[in-house]
Design an enzyme around this catalytic site. Structure first.
Site, PDB file in Angstrom:
ATOM      1  N   HIS A  84      46.486  48.208  39.771  1.00  0.00           N
ATOM      2  CA  HIS A  84      45.624  49.093  40.571  1.00  0.00           C
ATOM      3  C   HIS A  84      45.879  50.558  40.199  1.00  0.00           C
ATOM      4  O   HIS A  84      46.283  51.353  41.055  1.00  0.00           O
ATOM      5  CB  HIS A  84      45.923  48.928  42.064  1.00  0.00           C
TER       6      HIS A  84
ATOM      7  N   HIS B 280      47.276  42.460  35.628  1.00  0.00           N
ATOM      8  CA  HIS B 280      46.367  43.069  36.609  1.00  0.00           C
ATOM      9  C   HIS B 280      47.103  44.178  37.337  1.00  0.00           C
ATOM     10  O   HIS B 280      48.285  44.045  37.650  1.00  0.00           O
ATOM     11  CB  HIS B 280      45.894  41.996  37.599  1.00  0.00           C
TER      12      HIS B 280
ATOM     13  N   GLU C 254      46.166  35.529  42.295  1.00  0.00           N
ATOM     14  CA  GLU C 254      45.170  35.727  41.231  1.00  0.00           C
ATOM     15  C   GLU C 254      45.396  34.773  40.056  1.00  0.00           C
ATOM     16  O   GLU C 254      44.891  35.018  38.956  1.00  0.00           O
ATOM     17  CB  GLU C 254      45.181  37.186  40.738  1.00  0.00           C
TER      18      GLU C 254
ATOM     19  N   HIS D 202      38.616  47.823  42.851  1.00  0.00           N
ATOM     20  CA  HIS D 202      39.838  47.068  43.117  1.00  0.00           C
ATOM     21  C   HIS D 202      40.921  47.404  42.090  1.00  0.00           C
ATOM     22  O   HIS D 202      42.027  47.774  42.457  1.00  0.00           O
ATOM     23  CB  HIS D 202      39.533  45.561  43.110  1.00  0.00           C
TER      24      HIS D 202
ATOM     25  N   GLU E  71      41.423  59.228  20.850  1.00  0.00           N
ATOM     26  CA  GLU E  71      41.937  57.926  20.421  1.00  0.00           C
ATOM     27  C   GLU E  71      41.567  56.759  21.324  1.00  0.00           C
ATOM     28  O   GLU E  71      41.944  55.625  21.035  1.00  0.00           O
ATOM     29  CB  GLU E  71      43.458  58.020  20.211  1.00  0.00           C
TER      30      GLU E  71
HETATM   31  P1  13P Z   1      49.382  38.887  44.738  1.00  0.00           P
HETATM   32  O1  13P Z   1      50.462  39.485  45.602  1.00  0.00           O
HETATM   33  O2  13P Z   1      48.934  37.541  45.222  1.00  0.00           O
HETATM   34  O3  13P Z   1      49.783  38.885  43.276  1.00  0.00           O
HETATM   35  O4  13P Z   1      48.087  39.819  44.857  1.00  0.00           O
HETATM   36  C1  13P Z   1      48.130  41.164  44.512  1.00  0.00           C
HETATM   37  C2  13P Z   1      46.823  41.690  44.048  1.00  0.00           C
HETATM   38  O5  13P Z   1      46.777  42.689  43.378  1.00  0.00           O
HETATM   39  C3  13P Z   1      45.591  40.953  44.400  1.00  0.00           C
HETATM   40  O6  13P Z   1      44.516  41.351  43.616  1.00  0.00           O
HETATM   41 ZN    ZN Z   2      44.724  43.423  42.904  1.00  0.00          ZN
END
Ligand code: 13P
Ligand code: ZN
Length: 271
Positions: free
Chosen positions: A141, A139, A116, A210, A169
């Site tokens: 999840h 980033h 990413e 995602h 808040e």
């Molecule tokens: P990477 O292992 O390449 O960082 O990818 C993980 C991920 O969350 C892809 O969106």
């Molecule tokens: Zn991801």
């Protein structure tokens, strides 16, 4: 030369990835972080003339030429960073051509930066224009945020509004709201461009079904933004199917934002 394993930025990355893993946000290799470093500080730990290898990035990051980042490795597990930072992290500098990463440390097993990287570096460019203090793109999840993506409209105003309504808040933590992208193929320049476009206006961007991106001046700020969204999403998921007895009204959200003297997305409220 000081020992890189004691560098505060390596320590911070170890602690942050471990926290994110323990919170269940980053299963397997899920998630990635890029953190722009101060070259003078890095120079206390590494010989900046010693490039271990060069890695093409596949996109143009000219505004970031000469900038140094510590970045999680692709395919690497957040849970493993704490025990082996040199394999799971890398320190890269954007070379003079704007399209090559010079590896200064890490990715010891021959690995490379996160898939990413386009979304990260393009978002750094956007956020630095909005706020020259920005250093981190993160980033992840997070479970409830992701769950909410399946039961809530993926609309910036509606999603932000629902999350603001779950805790008093939230509007204080992210008065600028949340940008939303539809489901897209990840790891591409296209999703990088789309994310960076949203990052011009938002420090938080949801990637539909995602995960989420957060930006900040340090790891704490980016982490805290995602943490607050995830808490709000958890409250949403715990209550969405139950009869609503009480709610924080839009007038009250505006009152909080004004009490804190915040610039907030007034157009995301129905006043
Ligand atoms: P990477 O292992 O390449 O960082 O990818 C993980 C991920 O969350 C892809 O969106
Ligand atoms: Zn991801």
């Amino acid at each position: 030369m000081k020992d890189i394993f004691n560098a505060p930025f390596v320590e911070e990355m170890k602690k942050t990835t471990a926290n994110m893993y323990r919170l269940g946000w980053d299963e397997r290799n899920g998630g990635n972080i890029s953190y722009m470093l101060n070259p003078t500080e890095v120079g206390e730990y590494l010989d900046l003339n010693n490039v271990i290898r060069t890695i093409p990035t596949g996109f143009d990051a000219t505004p970031l030429i000469g900038k140094i980042f510590i970045v999680t490795g692709t395919g690497k597990y957040f849970k493993n960073v704490i025990d082996d930072p040199e394999t799971n992290l890398g320190i890269i500098r954007i070379a003079e051509d704007g399209t090559t990463a010079e590896l200064l440390w890490g990715y010891k097993d021959g690995g490379k930066f996160t898939s990413e990287l386009p979304a990260h570096l393009m978002s750094h460019i956007s956020r630095l224009e909005a706020n020259p203090e920005n250093r981190v793109i993160m980033h992840s999840h997070p479970t409830n945020t992701l769950a909410m993506n399946f039961v809530h409209e993926l609309d910036e105003k509606k999603l932000t509004h629902s999350l603001w309504q779950t805790c008093t808040e939230c509007i204080v933590v992210f008065p600028d709201g949340i940008g939303v992208l539809p489901w897209m193929v990840c790891g591409t320049n296209e999703i990088g461009v789309a994310t960076a476009e949203k990052m011009k206006d938002y420090r938080l961007v949801v990637w539909g079904m995602h995960g989420i991106y957060g930006a900040g001046k340090d790891l704490d700020e980016a982490f805290g933004l995602i943490e607050t969204v995830e808490k709000a999403a958890q409250l949403y998921m715990l209550t969405a199917h139950l009869p609503r007895v009480n709610t924080i009204r839009d007038e009250e959200l505006a009152e909080v934002a004004e009490a804190f003297g915040l610039e907030y997305r007034k157009d995301f409220l129905d006043l």
